[in-house]
Design an enzyme around this catalytic site. Sequence first.
Site, mmCIF file in Angstrom:
data_model
loop_
_atom_site.group_PDB
_atom_site.id
_atom_site.type_symbol
_atom_site.label_atom_id
_atom_site.label_comp_id
_atom_site.label_asym_id
_atom_site.label_seq_id
_atom_site.Cartn_x
_atom_site.Cartn_y
_atom_site.Cartn_z
ATOM 1 N N GLU A 177 1.361 0.419 7.087
ATOM 2 C CA GLU A 177 1.493 1.092 5.530
ATOM 3 C C GLU A 177 2.136 2.532 5.773
ATOM 4 O O GLU A 177 1.296 3.556 5.864
ATOM 5 C CB GLU A 177 0.333 1.079 4.897
ATOM 6 C CG GLU A 177 0.458 1.667 3.236
ATOM 7 C CD GLU A 177 -0.936 1.956 2.668
ATOM 8 O OE1 GLU A 177 -1.929 1.418 3.265
ATOM 9 O OE2 GLU A 177 -0.839 2.306 1.500
ATOM 10 N N LYS A 219 3.482 -2.726 4.329
ATOM 11 C CA LYS A 219 2.997 -2.075 3.111
ATOM 12 C C LYS A 219 3.752 -0.890 2.658
ATOM 13 O O LYS A 219 3.231 0.242 3.118
ATOM 14 C CB LYS A 219 1.685 -2.147 3.128
ATOM 15 C CG LYS A 219 0.940 -1.413 1.791
ATOM 16 C CD LYS A 219 -0.389 -1.863 1.775
ATOM 17 C CE LYS A 219 -1.080 -0.886 0.763
ATOM 18 N NZ LYS A 219 -2.507 -1.484 0.366
#
Length: 340
Positions: A177, A219
């Site tokens: 992420e 992400k």
Amino acid sequence: MAKHELESVARALVSKGKGILAADESLGTIKGRFERIKVESTEENRRSYRDMLFTTRGIEEFISGIILFDETIRSKAKDGRPFPEVLGQKGIMPGIKVDKGPVDLPGFPGEKVTEGLDGLRGRLNEYRGLGARFAKWRAVIAIGDGIPTRTCIDANAHALARYAALCQEAGLVPIVEPEVLMDGAHTIERCEEATEATLKSVFSELQEHRVVLEGMLLKPNMVLSGKECPKQATIPEVAEITVRCLRRVVPAAVPGIVFLSGGQSAELATDHLNAMNALGGHPWEISFSYARALQDPALKAWKGEASNVPMAQQIFYHRAKCNGAARYGKYSKQMEAAAA
Ligand code: 5MM
């Protein structure tokens, strides 16, 4: 876990019509969320809140996995079952946030690097034993005067790759992420530039560290105008520019992209996801891993009161269903109207 098992977990997390709930708020973050609804952040209140979310009937139709915080993976639901067991019995995979949060990057004012690599191998093995099937590590990249710098981007990319390699060694699918923040008055073009530079560095480091791309998920942020930018991009513009940016840098071997919501309103995050899926023809699944955009309306309805649980669960189910529909590009404002 063998390579093919990592691949099958990663693919299951981005099954058609489903996405991920991020419920991994650290103690400081959940305290802030609870303050807004005037609820004290005690261990019992955090447990009751997560119990409300996780026991919502039917969410498994739209939720493939839930990211937990360290305290939650060790906690029990009201009926005495450990949370990972509650989720497992619904067919929802438990995941775990393993980073220790961003700290100031010395010598680079306004920039952060995420910590948590020390002792990570041991922690991952423990989490695997507690039932986790996947993990998450978040890096934050800010846009401002002269930032992000190459040093900040590369330091975070390196840490993400070290984390991802350790996860795969422990049999956990890493969710990688790198979040380019929407704070600031920058244009969408500037966000695209920063996101592209960040993702290029992240994938170069992932390959360097021999991370199996088929056994991970990305992400990222959506490519958006800064929150204070006077010209806000439209929904079709966000969809087109985000997909254009990702197609340049995310290898097709990655099974799925699970967006964060990043402070967008719940409905706008669903609109953007829907518009991207409606474009079609992507090399990866385009899905969600939202925290605020899935939880905020339910959190406001809950207010810490047991009597509000049925209403809060209905609202949470509705947001999960809307995002499930957005996975097919079939979300519509009629869905919101019908639920109102
Ligand atoms: C960006 O935050 C992640 C996605 O949430 P949103 O959809 O609300 O943007 C989220 O998973 C975040 O990493 C967790 O809530 C943990 O946050 P903290 O700040 O406690 O590490």
